[in-house]
Design an enzyme around this catalytic site. Structure first.
Site, PDB file in Angstrom:
ATOM      1  N   GLY A  46      12.240 -62.702   1.242  1.00 43.29           N
ATOM      2  CA  GLY A  46      12.343 -61.445   1.960  1.00 43.29           C
ATOM      3  C   GLY A  46      13.422 -61.544   3.017  1.00 43.29           C
ATOM      4  N   GLN A  51      17.776 -59.515  10.684  1.00 42.35           N
ATOM      5  CA  GLN A  51      18.092 -60.945  10.537  1.00 42.35           C
ATOM      6  C   GLN A  51      19.569 -61.175  10.240  1.00 42.35           C
ATOM      7  OE1 GLN A  51      14.551 -61.540   7.757  1.00 42.35           O
ATOM      8  NE2 GLN A  51      14.676 -63.542   8.757  1.00 42.35           N
ATOM      9  N   CYS A  94      10.281 -68.588   7.833  1.00 44.88           N
ATOM     10  CA  CYS A  94      11.201 -67.500   8.170  1.00 44.88           C
ATOM     11  C   CYS A  94      12.627 -68.030   8.128  1.00 44.88           C
ATOM     12  CB  CYS A  94      10.885 -66.957   9.560  1.00 44.88           C
ATOM     13  SG  CYS A  94      11.928 -65.555  10.032  1.00 44.88           S
ATOM     14  N   LEU A  95      13.519 -67.268   7.490  1.00 48.46           N
ATOM     15  CA  LEU A  95      14.917 -67.705   7.397  1.00 48.46           C
ATOM     16  C   LEU A  95      15.561 -67.789   8.775  1.00 48.46           C
ATOM     17  CD1 LEU A  95      16.056 -65.663   4.264  1.00 48.46           C
ATOM     18  CD2 LEU A  95      15.491 -68.097   4.400  1.00 48.46           C
ATOM     19  N   HIS A 136       5.209 -59.437   7.183  1.00 53.45           N
ATOM     20  CA  HIS A 136       6.161 -60.314   7.880  1.00 53.45           C
ATOM     21  C   HIS A 136       7.472 -59.560   8.135  1.00 53.45           C
ATOM     22  CE1 HIS A 136       8.239 -64.422   8.270  1.00 53.45           C
ATOM     23  NE2 HIS A 136       9.264 -63.591   8.124  1.00 53.45           N
ATOM     24  N   GLU A 137       7.968 -58.850   7.110  1.00 54.79           N
ATOM     25  CA  GLU A 137       9.256 -58.139   7.238  1.00 54.79           C
ATOM     26  C   GLU A 137       9.137 -56.934   8.167  1.00 54.79           C
ATOM     27  OE1 GLU A 137      11.560 -59.813   6.248  1.00 54.79           O
ATOM     28  OE2 GLU A 137      10.582 -61.037   4.727  1.00 54.79           O
ATOM     29  N   HIS A 140       9.434 -57.871  11.626  1.00 63.22           N
ATOM     30  CA  HIS A 140      10.831 -58.067  12.061  1.00 63.22           C
ATOM     31  C   HIS A 140      11.431 -56.752  12.581  1.00 63.22           C
ATOM     32  CE1 HIS A 140      12.020 -62.184  11.183  1.00 63.22           C
ATOM     33  NE2 HIS A 140      11.595 -62.123   9.930  1.00 63.22           N
TER      34      HIS A 140
END
Ligand code: GNR
Ligand code: NI
Length: 174
Positions: A46, A51, A94-95, A136-137, A140
């Site tokens: 994702g 990000q 998480c990236l 999660h997204e 963000h």
């Protein structure tokens, strides 16, 4: 398509609240394609626009298994309209916080309203990894990170570590 640099903890952009997308046009579709390319390259399952430093309410997800075909999903202005009392726990990563993982408990089922890449209004009922990933997204888009859902002690440890790494690297973008 273009790979975009990722914002890493403690980049303050990750705490920004993203703005709704007013019109789903070619620019938005191009951003979706760039985000998907960046996500697959990372690799991740994702990615939220914030990000890659863009404060717009948009995210991409591909929760397909490695042996399956790619299943790219684009969510524009996503909104959780229902969530279950039933919870499930996943080891999240998480990236923007590379190589750090922690268990997070969230509603097991969510219903999400969104626009697709054609600007068409849609609704999805998600469970399992997709439900976790969507939450999660969407976090963000509101400046929330998965570490906000873990113990204060672990949070402080990971923030300290990534602050040091950013100093040695000379920045929070890679
Ligand atoms: O690649 C990712 N894996 C992942 C695993 C468990 C729960 C959530 C995620 S999302 C993450 C990519 C990312 O940082 N998206 O914002
Ligand atoms: Ni993330």
């Amino acid at each position: 398509m273009t790979l975009k640099p990722l914002a890493l903890l403690p980049d303050p952009i990750l705490r920004a609240k993203s703005d709704p997308i007013e019109r789903v046009d070619e620019d938005v579709r191009k951003l979706a394609d760039d985000m998907l390319e960046t996500m697959y390259d990372a690799p991740g399952i994702g990615l939220a626009a914030i990000q890659v430093g863009i404060p717009r309410r948009m995210l991409v997800i591909d929760c397909s298994k490695e042996e399956e075909e790619d299943a790219p999903l684009v969510f524009i202005n996503p909104q959780i309209v229902a969530s279950s009392d039933d919870r499930s726990a996943y080891e999240e990563g998480c990236l923007s916080i590379p190589d750090y993982y922690a268990e997070v408990e969230r509603p097991a089922y969510v219903t999400v309203d969104y626009l697709d890449r054609e600007g068409k209004q849609r609704q999805i009922e998600a469970e399992g990894l997709l439900a976790t990933c969507l939450q999660h997204e969407i976090d963000h888009l509101n400046g929330v990170l998965f570490i906000d859902h873990i113990s204060r002690l672990k949070q402080n440890m990971v923030i300290k570590k990534f602050t040091k790494l950013a100093k040695s690297r000379g920045g929070t973008r890679i």
